[in-house]
Write a protein that holds these residues in place. Structure first.
Motif, PDB file in Angstrom:
ATOM      1  N   GLY A   1     -37.834  26.003  18.776  1.00 27.17           N
ATOM      2  CA  GLY A   1     -37.369  27.230  18.146  1.00 27.17           C
ATOM      3  C   GLY A   1     -37.999  27.499  16.788  1.00 27.17           C
ATOM      4  O   GLY A   1     -38.485  26.607  16.106  1.00 27.17           O
ATOM      5  N   CYS A   2     -37.967  28.773  16.402  1.00 31.93           N
ATOM      6  CA  CYS A   2     -38.486  29.209  15.108  1.00 31.93           C
ATOM      7  C   CYS A   2     -37.354  29.208  14.080  1.00 31.93           C
ATOM      8  O   CYS A   2     -36.269  29.718  14.358  1.00 31.93           O
ATOM      9  CB  CYS A   2     -39.082  30.612  15.243  1.00 31.93           C
ATOM     10  SG  CYS A   2     -39.739  31.246  13.684  1.00 31.93           S
ATOM     11  N   PRO A   3     -37.585  28.685  12.876  1.00 34.28           N
ATOM     12  CA  PRO A   3     -36.544  28.664  11.853  1.00 34.28           C
ATOM     13  C   PRO A   3     -36.353  29.999  11.119  1.00 34.28           C
ATOM     14  O   PRO A   3     -35.435  30.141  10.321  1.00 34.28           O
ATOM     15  CB  PRO A   3     -37.003  27.572  10.893  1.00 34.28           C
ATOM     16  CG  PRO A   3     -38.483  27.580  11.019  1.00 34.28           C
ATOM     17  CD  PRO A   3     -38.769  27.928  12.452  1.00 34.28           C
ATOM     18  N   ASN A   4     -37.196  30.993  11.373  1.00 35.06           N
ATOM     19  CA  ASN A   4     -37.077  32.301  10.740  1.00 35.06           C
ATOM     20  C   ASN A   4     -35.879  33.028  11.362  1.00 35.06           C
ATOM     21  O   ASN A   4     -35.891  33.372  12.532  1.00 35.06           O
ATOM     22  CB  ASN A   4     -38.364  33.103  10.952  1.00 35.06           C
ATOM     23  CG  ASN A   4     -38.332  34.474  10.317  1.00 35.06           C
ATOM     24  OD1 ASN A   4     -37.312  34.923   9.787  1.00 35.06           O
ATOM     25  ND2 ASN A   4     -39.455  35.151  10.365  1.00 35.06           N
ATOM     26  N   ARG A   5     -34.853  33.288  10.587  1.00 37.71           N
ATOM     27  CA  ARG A   5     -33.622  33.891  11.117  1.00 37.71           C
ATOM     28  C   ARG A   5     -33.821  35.314  11.619  1.00 37.71           C
ATOM     29  O   ARG A   5     -33.071  35.794  12.454  1.00 37.71           O
ATOM     30  CB  ARG A   5     -32.530  33.874  10.054  1.00 37.71           C
ATOM     31  CG  ARG A   5     -32.079  32.485   9.735  1.00 37.71           C
ATOM     32  CD  ARG A   5     -30.987  32.471   8.716  1.00 37.71           C
ATOM     33  NE  ARG A   5     -30.705  31.084   8.357  1.00 37.71           N
ATOM     34  CZ  ARG A   5     -29.782  30.719   7.540  1.00 37.71           C
ATOM     35  NH1 ARG A   5     -29.021  31.629   6.973  1.00 37.71           N
ATOM     36  NH2 ARG A   5     -29.603  29.456   7.272  1.00 37.71           N
TER      37      ARG A   5
ATOM     38  N   TYR B   1     -50.498  26.718  15.210  1.00 37.64           N
ATOM     39  CA  TYR B   1     -50.280  27.792  16.175  1.00 37.64           C
ATOM     40  C   TYR B   1     -49.293  28.803  15.597  1.00 37.64           C
ATOM     41  O   TYR B   1     -48.285  28.412  15.007  1.00 37.64           O
ATOM     42  CB  TYR B   1     -49.707  27.229  17.480  1.00 37.64           C
ATOM     43  CG  TYR B   1     -50.641  26.264  18.155  1.00 37.64           C
ATOM     44  CD1 TYR B   1     -51.629  26.705  19.020  1.00 37.64           C
ATOM     45  CD2 TYR B   1     -50.546  24.897  17.921  1.00 37.64           C
ATOM     46  CE1 TYR B   1     -52.488  25.828  19.647  1.00 37.64           C
ATOM     47  CE2 TYR B   1     -51.403  24.003  18.536  1.00 37.64           C
ATOM     48  CZ  TYR B   1     -52.370  24.473  19.397  1.00 37.64           C
ATOM     49  OH  TYR B   1     -53.223  23.596  20.002  1.00 37.64           O
ATOM     50  N   PRO B   2     -49.549  30.101  15.779  1.00 34.76           N
ATOM     51  CA  PRO B   2     -48.615  31.111  15.260  1.00 34.76           C
ATOM     52  C   PRO B   2     -47.341  31.169  16.102  1.00 34.76           C
ATOM     53  O   PRO B   2     -47.345  30.831  17.287  1.00 34.76           O
ATOM     54  CB  PRO B   2     -49.406  32.417  15.386  1.00 34.76           C
ATOM     55  CG  PRO B   2     -50.345  32.170  16.510  1.00 34.76           C
ATOM     56  CD  PRO B   2     -50.702  30.707  16.445  1.00 34.76           C
ATOM     57  N   CYS B   3     -46.270  31.610  15.479  1.00 33.37           N
ATOM     58  CA  CYS B   3     -45.020  31.839  16.204  1.00 33.37           C
ATOM     59  C   CYS B   3     -45.238  33.001  17.172  1.00 33.37           C
ATOM     60  O   CYS B   3     -45.936  33.964  16.857  1.00 33.37           O
ATOM     61  CB  CYS B   3     -43.896  32.170  15.227  1.00 33.37           C
ATOM     62  SG  CYS B   3     -42.328  32.534  16.038  1.00 33.37           S
ATOM     63  N   ALA B   4     -44.628  32.916  18.331  1.00 29.69           N
ATOM     64  CA  ALA B   4     -44.828  33.933  19.367  1.00 29.69           C
ATOM     65  C   ALA B   4     -43.877  35.120  19.231  1.00 29.69           C
ATOM     66  O   ALA B   4     -43.963  36.068  20.002  1.00 29.69           O
ATOM     67  CB  ALA B   4     -44.635  33.299  20.738  1.00 29.69           C
ATOM     68  N   GLY B   5     -42.987  35.101  18.245  1.00 31.31           N
ATOM     69  CA  GLY B   5     -41.962  36.143  18.146  1.00 31.31           C
ATOM     70  C   GLY B   5     -42.298  37.284  17.203  1.00 31.31           C
ATOM     71  O   GLY B   5     -43.415  37.395  16.698  1.00 31.31           O
ATOM     72  N   TYR B   6     -41.300  38.110  16.971  1.00 31.59           N
ATOM     73  CA  TYR B   6     -41.416  39.254  16.070  1.00 31.59           C
ATOM     74  C   TYR B   6     -40.163  39.338  15.217  1.00 31.59           C
ATOM     75  O   TYR B   6     -39.099  38.855  15.597  1.00 31.59           O
ATOM     76  CB  TYR B   6     -41.610  40.555  16.859  1.00 31.59           C
ATOM     77  CG  TYR B   6     -40.462  40.860  17.789  1.00 31.59           C
ATOM     78  CD1 TYR B   6     -39.375  41.631  17.359  1.00 31.59           C
ATOM     79  CD2 TYR B   6     -40.438  40.383  19.080  1.00 31.59           C
ATOM     80  CE1 TYR B   6     -38.308  41.895  18.203  1.00 31.59           C
ATOM     81  CE2 TYR B   6     -39.384  40.638  19.933  1.00 31.59           C
ATOM     82  CZ  TYR B   6     -38.323  41.401  19.485  1.00 31.59           C
ATOM     83  OH  TYR B   6     -37.259  41.646  20.323  1.00 31.59           O
ATOM     84  N   GLU B   7     -40.308  39.928  14.038  1.00 31.77           N
ATOM     85  CA  GLU B   7     -39.168  40.109  13.149  1.00 31.77           C
ATOM     86  C   GLU B   7     -38.562  41.481  13.397  1.00 31.77           C
ATOM     87  O   GLU B   7     -39.276  42.468  13.551  1.00 31.77           O
ATOM     88  CB  GLU B   7     -39.600  40.001  11.690  1.00 31.77           C
ATOM     89  CG  GLU B   7     -40.013  38.601  11.295  1.00 31.77           C
ATOM     90  CD  GLU B   7     -40.315  38.496   9.808  1.00 31.77           C
ATOM     91  OE1 GLU B   7     -40.214  39.506   9.087  1.00 31.77           O
ATOM     92  OE2 GLU B   7     -40.653  37.386   9.377  1.00 31.77           O
ATOM     93  N   VAL B   8     -37.234  41.538  13.425  1.00 35.13           N
ATOM     94  CA  VAL B   8     -36.571  42.828  13.588  1.00 35.13           C
ATOM     95  C   VAL B   8     -36.530  43.511  12.231  1.00 35.13           C
ATOM     96  O   VAL B   8     -36.483  42.875  11.186  1.00 35.13           O
ATOM     97  CB  VAL B   8     -35.150  42.670  14.153  1.00 35.13           C
ATOM     98  CG1 VAL B   8     -35.183  42.150  15.565  1.00 35.13           C
ATOM     99  CG2 VAL B   8     -34.295  41.783  13.288  1.00 35.13           C
ATOM    100  N   LYS B   9     -36.570  44.822  12.246  1.00 32.35           N
ATOM    101  CA  LYS B   9     -36.467  45.585  11.005  1.00 32.35           C
ATOM    102  C   LYS B   9     -35.058  45.448  10.468  1.00 32.35           C
ATOM    103  O   LYS B   9     -34.120  45.119  11.185  1.00 32.35           O
ATOM    104  CB  LYS B   9     -36.797  47.054  11.268  1.00 32.35           C
ATOM    105  CG  LYS B   9     -38.250  47.281  11.624  1.00 32.35           C
ATOM    106  CD  LYS B   9     -38.530  48.750  11.819  1.00 32.35           C
ATOM    107  CE  LYS B   9     -39.983  48.970  12.153  1.00 32.35           C
ATOM    108  NZ  LYS B   9     -40.301  50.374  12.374  1.00 32.35           N
TER     109      LYS B   9
END
Length: 123
Positions: A57-61, A91-99
């Motif tokens: 998992g990614c730690p970016n909330r 390796y980059p995270c595969a996700g996106y940040e929500v606005k």
């Protein structure tokens, strides 16, 4: 073979079935290399055959659908491996940040995963 049957591999939760040619793995994965986010558990993570997970998992909330596909990394490196193979990549995270409004997808997640370790193959 049915149309919906996977031709390359079948899902399994046993490391030996997923990677029959891998004798041992020893990895350190830093899921927060720049220290911008709260870590998820121990960081860097130590990963061996006994503790391997398909997805980290990614730690970016604010990140959605992100993380790192560790199982895919092992699959890609172990297809035709022999001896001992060293890996040292970011390796980059595969996700996106929500606005902030939460209405639509924002930018790609800016987190990455620093992966360093070895894969030892069976003789």
């Amino acid at each position: 073979m049915a149309n919906d049957e996977r031709w390359l591999a079948k899902p399994t939760n046993k490391f030996e079935e997923a990677f029959p040619n891998v004798e041992a793995i020893d990895f350190e994965v830093d899921n927060n290399p720049w220290g911008h986010y709260d870590t998820l558990g121990q960081n860097p993570m130590r990963i061996t055959r006994a503790s391997a997970k398909a997805h980290l998992g990614c730690p970016n909330r604010r990140c959605k659908e992100g993380g790192f596909a560790f199982g895919d990394l092992l699959s890609n490196y172990s297809l035709s491996g022999s001896g001992t193979l060293s890996v040292d990549q970011t390796y980059p995270c595969a996700g996106y940040e929500v606005k902030r409004t939460g209405r639509s997808n924002g930018r790609d997640c800016d987190n990455s995963f620093k992966v360093k370790g070895t894969i030892t193959f069976k003789a």
